[in-house]
Design a protein around this motif. Structure first.
Motif, PDB file in Angstrom:
ATOM      1  N   ASN A  90      57.552  31.631  23.916  1.00  0.00           N
ATOM      2  CA  ASN A  90      58.526  31.531  22.828  1.00  0.00           C
ATOM      3  C   ASN A  90      58.019  30.692  21.660  1.00  0.00           C
ATOM      4  N   THR A 139      64.709  33.467  29.265  1.00  0.00           N
ATOM      5  CA  THR A 139      65.964  33.643  29.999  1.00  0.00           C
ATOM      6  C   THR A 139      65.969  32.764  31.251  1.00  0.00           C
ATOM      7  N   MET A 197      70.752  31.409  28.315  1.00  0.00           N
ATOM      8  CA  MET A 197      69.782  30.576  27.617  1.00  0.00           C
ATOM      9  C   MET A 197      69.456  29.357  28.480  1.00  0.00           C
ATOM     10  N   THR A 201      63.835  36.554  22.887  1.00  0.00           N
ATOM     11  CA  THR A 201      63.767  36.022  24.244  1.00  0.00           C
ATOM     12  C   THR A 201      62.596  36.616  25.029  1.00  0.00           C
ATOM     13  N   THR A 258      70.798  37.145  27.938  1.00  0.00           N
ATOM     14  CA  THR A 258      70.419  35.861  27.342  1.00  0.00           C
ATOM     15  C   THR A 258      70.738  35.841  25.855  1.00  0.00           C
ATOM     16  N   SER A 271      62.523  41.142  22.557  1.00  0.00           N
ATOM     17  CA  SER A 271      62.336  40.549  23.877  1.00  0.00           C
ATOM     18  C   SER A 271      61.008  41.034  24.439  1.00  0.00           C
TER      19      SER A 271
END
Length: 203
Positions: A17, A85, A90, A119, A131, A167
């Motif tokens: 991330n 996730t 979260m 995510t 998420t 994602s």
């Protein structure tokens, strides 16, 4: 570009991330936005972090990234969140950050912030959509304007086709399976574009 100020706020344990956040920064800067990349405060015990090589490496890699504060939320016209996730939700680190913004919320400082989210998970059906929806639920309470990517560009299909936000699936070695860089940059540009519309509309 009406000098849109974007905060890219992430939590990252293995670095995924953090990378998504950096791609978002690049995409937004291409649109002329002023960007801050920020991490949320780590809540895990140091002993746990030290026992995980990937986690330890990410802490080291992100040590110079500023920790997000309420002032950053107030400063920003737009916010992009990037989180892994955790059981379809979260992570607690991001939840804690949102939960302590009650003062801003009570004073109307979160209203009309333009927000979007990204995510990652270890498999394609590991809670990625849930998420993002969990984060967006908080944003509805904030009175924020949610800007999902939808299917506004073909790059979204190449990245797995998640209309809620980019994602990515991460394998056991920490490598991203889908090629999501273009989708992240598109999502960032779309967020900045909508933020510009909102900012101009408020002037």
């Amino acid at each position: 570009m009406a000098n849109v100020k974007l905060a890219v706020i992430f939590y990252s344990m293995s670095g995924t991330n953090f990378q998504l956040a950096k791609w978002a920064e690049e995409g937004a800067k291409e649109m002329g936005a002023e960007v801050k990349v920020l991490k949320v405060e780590e809540l895990a015990p140091e002993s746990v972090i030290q026992g995980n090589e990937a986690w330890k490496a990410t802490v080291e890699k992100t040590k110079d990234v500023p920790v997000a504060t309420s002032d950053d939320i107030e400063w920003a016209d737009a916010i992009i969140f990037s989180v892994p996730t955790r059981f379809g939700n979260m992570p607690s680190q991001m939840k804690q950050f949102l939960d302590i913004q009650g003062g801003l919320w009570a004073n109307g400082k979160t209203v009309n912030k333009v927000v979007s989210a990204m995510t990652s998970a270890q498999n394609p059906h590991g809670g990625q959509e849930a998420t993002l929806l969990s984060l967006y639920t908080s944003m509805m309470h904030w009175g924020a304007i949610i800007v999902s990517p939808g299917y506004t560009d073909p790059v979204i299909f190449g990245a797995g086709g998640n209309p809620y936000g980019t994602s990515v699936t991460v394998d056991q070695n920490g490598k991203m399976i889908e090629d999501v860089e273009a989708a992240v940059k598109h999502q960032a540009k779309r967020t900045v574009t909508v933020a510009e519309w909102v900012k101009k509309g408020k002037q």
